[in-house]
Design an enzyme around this catalytic site. Structure first.
Site, PDB file in Angstrom:
ATOM      1  N   VAL A 184      68.230  13.720  -0.434  1.00  0.00           N
ATOM      2  CA  VAL A 184      68.622  14.565   0.695  1.00  0.00           C
ATOM      3  C   VAL A 184      70.127  14.606   0.869  1.00  0.00           C
ATOM      4  O   VAL A 184      70.642  15.471   1.557  1.00  0.00           O
ATOM      5  CB  VAL A 184      67.996  14.040   1.997  1.00  0.00           C
ATOM      6  N   GLY A 185      70.853  13.674   0.256  1.00  0.00           N
ATOM      7  CA  GLY A 185      72.291  13.629   0.480  1.00  0.00           C
ATOM      8  C   GLY A 185      73.019  14.827  -0.067  1.00  0.00           C
ATOM      9  O   GLY A 185      74.143  15.106   0.323  1.00  0.00           O
ATOM     10  N   CYS A 186      72.435  15.550  -1.007  1.00  0.00           N
ATOM     11  CA  CYS A 186      73.098  16.705  -1.612  1.00  0.00           C
ATOM     12  C   CYS A 186      72.390  17.968  -1.181  1.00  0.00           C
ATOM     13  O   CYS A 186      71.345  18.315  -1.722  1.00  0.00           O
ATOM     14  CB  CYS A 186      73.087  16.584  -3.136  1.00  0.00           C
ATOM     15  N   GLY A 187      72.968  18.660  -0.222  1.00  0.00           N
ATOM     16  CA  GLY A 187      72.319  19.838   0.307  1.00  0.00           C
ATOM     17  C   GLY A 187      72.413  21.053  -0.567  1.00  0.00           C
ATOM     18  O   GLY A 187      71.797  22.064  -0.286  1.00  0.00           O
TER      19      GLY A 187
ATOM     20  N   CYS B  72      71.972  20.966  -4.065  1.00  0.00           N
ATOM     21  CA  CYS B  72      71.376  20.716  -5.370  1.00  0.00           C
ATOM     22  C   CYS B  72      70.498  21.878  -5.796  1.00  0.00           C
ATOM     23  O   CYS B  72      69.725  22.407  -5.015  1.00  0.00           O
ATOM     24  CB  CYS B  72      70.524  19.440  -5.334  1.00  0.00           C
TER      25      CYS B  72
END
Length: 276
Positions: free
Chosen positions: A112-115, A117
């Site tokens: 979830v840290g990379c919106g 991707c």
């Protein structure tokens, strides 16, 4: 141990090691996360890892902030379907939204840290944003500086797990009236936007308050949803600030300890603080 908080798993056994080397058995609550597929008219638009509470809010907010829908009138049907592998949030949209789906289709799977991707085109990462021309609500400096502390009082999942973000809606003279939590800051914002949409709350009536830094995608989501003010406990990235300036979004960051940094469009603060 306190009762289980929605969105958490527990109690989970662990060994707590103290600075002097002592070890004791403890039980901890941990946040759950599960794959959530957002499906529009039979096609999967995104798969996100999210905390499995307030899924209708999450799906509606995601569809709104990604431009799949403009309002509730674009939705013919909605349901959440549970599978062994995760959850499906299924939308059936009106026919004229097909073009928007094709233009903004994303396939995201992973942390979830990379919106951003899995976005199909790099051009989509810097998508053009609608201008926020509405004056928005006027907040005092004290309301902004106290906003993140007020949000802390509405984070039961964080209190239980110490592992999630939150997004809250701040209204002038009323404080934080609505909050949502999730393992991802983008998901927490989408849950909040979805709750506002489903409850008929005008996004231009207040400010969004976040427990995170201000990333480019948070600015994009606020602009698309029509939120005029974004308040955050940490700093913005340079790209996020450029996008906020261009879109007309007020950004107040590093809001903690009785102060904040006002980065863009300060006219929405009543009695804007004078320079020292």
């Amino acid at each position: 141990m306190s009762p289980r908080v929605p969105g958490s798993a527990g109690p989970v056994p662990a060994r707590a090691v103290t600075p002097d080397g002592a070890v004791r058995q403890v039980c901890r609550a941990l946040p759950e996360e599960t794959p959530v597929a957002v499906v529009c008219n039979g096609t999967t638009q995104a798969v996100m890892m999210a905390t499995p509470d307030h899924i209708p809010d999450f799906a509606h907010g995601f569809a709104l902030s990604e431009g799949f829908i403009r309002d509730l009138n674009d939705i013919e049907e909605f349901e959440v379907v549970t599978h062994d592998a995760g959850l499906e949030a299924r939308f059936w949209l009106v026919a004229e939204r097909e073009q928007a789906l094709a233009a903004r289709r994303r396939t995201m799977a992973g942390p979830v840290g990379c919106g951003l991707c899995g976005i199909d085109s790099l051009d989509q990462a810097a998508r053009s944003l609608p201008a926020i021309t509405a004056p928005g609500a006027a907040f005092s400096a004290s309301e902004i500086s106290e906003a993140t502390d007020a949000l802390r009082g509405q984070q039961p999942l964080h209190d239980a797990t110490r592992a999630v973000h939150a997004a809250g809606l701040l209204l002038p003279g009323r404080g934080i009236i609505l909050a949502r939590e999730d393992v991802g800051r983008h998901n927490a914002l989408d849950k909040l936007l979805g709750a506002m949409l489903r409850d008929g709350i005008n996004p231009g009536a207040g400010a969004v308050v976040m427990t995170s830094r201000v990333s480019l995608e948070l600015v994009q989501k606020c602009a698309v949803a029509g939120v005029p003010i974004l308040v955050a406990v940490s700093a913005p990235t340079a790209a996020a600030l450029r996008a906020a300036e261009a879109a007309g979004l007020t950004v107040a960051a590093n809001a903690r300890g009785g102060g904040f940094d006002l980065y863009s469009h300060p006219h929405r603060l009543s009695g804007e603080p004078d320079d020292a």
